[in-house]
Scaffold this motif. Structure first.
Motif, PDB file in Angstrom:
ATOM      1  N   ALA A   9      48.840  41.417  41.428  1.00 22.80           N
ATOM      2  CA  ALA A   9      47.520  40.999  40.976  1.00 22.80           C
ATOM      3  C   ALA A   9      47.608  40.437  39.573  1.00 22.80           C
ATOM      4  CB  ALA A   9      46.545  42.175  41.020  1.00 22.80           C
ATOM      5  N   PRO A  18      43.895  39.777  43.084  1.00 25.72           N
ATOM      6  CA  PRO A  18      45.061  39.883  43.976  1.00 25.72           C
ATOM      7  C   PRO A  18      45.677  38.506  44.240  1.00 25.72           C
ATOM      8  CG  PRO A  18      43.182  41.117  44.843  1.00 25.72           C
ATOM      9  CD  PRO A  18      42.666  40.273  43.727  1.00 25.72           C
ATOM     10  N   GLY A 119      40.528  37.960  46.926  1.00 25.59           N
ATOM     11  CA  GLY A 119      40.838  37.447  45.593  1.00 25.59           C
ATOM     12  C   GLY A 119      40.267  36.068  45.305  1.00 25.59           C
TER      13      GLY A 119
END
Length: 361
Positions: A9, A18, A119
């Motif tokens: 991440a 991430p 993400g």
């Protein structure tokens, strides 16, 4: 798509994004094998036990840190991970800097950063912010059991992570013997040379297009290999030739202006042969106007050839002269002509006539 080599991440402040890491480069070197010239058998990289001199299998090899003579601490991948679990799973952004301020020799290996599950939103936020500010993120990341300094950069719609060298891995430029850029005398560059060199640089400037470049030396080597295969000389080593000139030694005065002028001339010949690849709109308009003017002059020339008599007569007609000043003529004539008697009155005229008649009688 290249393989995923790392998962983790991006973190800066309290933000956690991430991402997965993919290689952004690949090697195009020739794949060569080591051979025993006596029987053409491949020569491998054997793992040898330095005590017995015998090769050992990969499964019996471990990593060890020597803390005293002949005393080791054994380590495996889990030891490296547990040394700092967070460091091995994060791209830890420590600061932001101007992207253009990073010297290019610090960059090492590029990687693509791709958002992982959940993400996307954070990835888009970081990307948009870095694009607006023009900043690069400096981060620390552990890859393959080693910590790297890395620069995160914006490129298109993606984020690129480029591992970097630490400062102690970069040799200082101050150790180089280079001319001072601020001193024309020290660099030996004169104003005329700089002017012509600038013209050459401008003439060679074009848009960034990496697809037009390729490893031509690798192509040449492959052509040489194929030629040896076709000729049946696969087991013959090429002998060195002696027809190459040895590099000249000693100082030699170079006329840089002449070389630059010649370079510009060669560039001009190439452009005439293949045409200008990049013509600015203003230059195209100017060229079109010149073409129209040339066509007009050509048409006019053809018209003159069709009617030579009319134009010939027109050529013989002398140009009109400005009207001459008569005042100057009168003045000149009066200067050389005899003076005229003044006009007589009527009484004087009668008296003169009478006197004339009496003389005649």
């Amino acid at each position: 798509m290249s393989r995923i080599i790392w998962k983790g991440a991006i973190t800066f402040g309290l933000v956690n994004i991430p991402v997965v890491l993919r290689p952004a480069s690949r090697s195009q070197t020739l794949d060569l094998d080591l051979l025993d010239v006596r029987d053409m058998a491949p020569v491998g990289y054997q793992r040898i036990n330095k005590s017995t001199g015998k090769p050992i299998d990969k499964e019996h090899i471990v990593k060890g840190y020597q803390y005293a003579k002949d005393e080791y601490v054994l380590l495996n991948d889990e030891d490296f991970r547990q040394a700092n679990v967070e460091a091995t799973q994060t791209v830890d952004i420590v600061s932001f800097v101007d992207a253009e301020s990073i010297p290019p020799y610090y960059f090492d290996t590029p990687y693509y950063l791709e958002p992982d599950k959940r993400g996307d939103r954070g990835y888009a936020l970081l990307h948009a912010t870095m694009r607006r500010t023009g900043r690069a993120a400096l981060a620390l990341v552990v890859l393959r059991n080693r910590q790297h300094l890395a620069a995160m950069l914006v490129h298109g719609d993606a984020l690129v992570l480029n591992t970097m060298r630490f400062a102690d891995e970069v040799l200082p430029i101050s150790e180089l013997r280079v001319p001072k850029a601020s001193s024309a005398k020290g660099s030996g560059a004169h104003a005329r040379e700089i002017e012509m060199a600038t013209r050459l640089v401008e003439d060679m400037t074009e848009d960034w297009n990496p697809e037009q470049y390729r490893d031509t030396y690798r192509d040449d080597m492959m052509a040489r290999i194929e030629a040896k295969i076709e000729s049946g000389k696969t087991h013959q080593l090429t002998q060195p030739t002696e027809d190459e000139e040895a590099p000249q030694r000693g100082a030699k005065v170079i006329d840089m202006v002449a070389l630059l002028r010649k370079s510009l001339g060669e560039r001009g010949k190439d452009d005439e042969g293949k045409g200008r690849r990049r013509a600015k709109p203003a230059e195209e308009a100017e060229a079109a106007e010149e073409t129209e003017a040339d066509d007009g002059r050509a048409s006019e020339s053809r018209g003159r050839r069709k009617t030579p008599a009319r134009h010939a007569a027109a050529k013989k007609t002398p140009p009109k002269q400005p009207p001459k000043r008569t005042t100057a003529k009168r003045t000149t004539a009066a200067k050389h002509a005899p003076a005229k008697a003044p006009a007589k009155s009527p009484a004087t005229a009668r008296k003169s006539a009478g006197t004339t008649r009496r003389k005649a009688a």
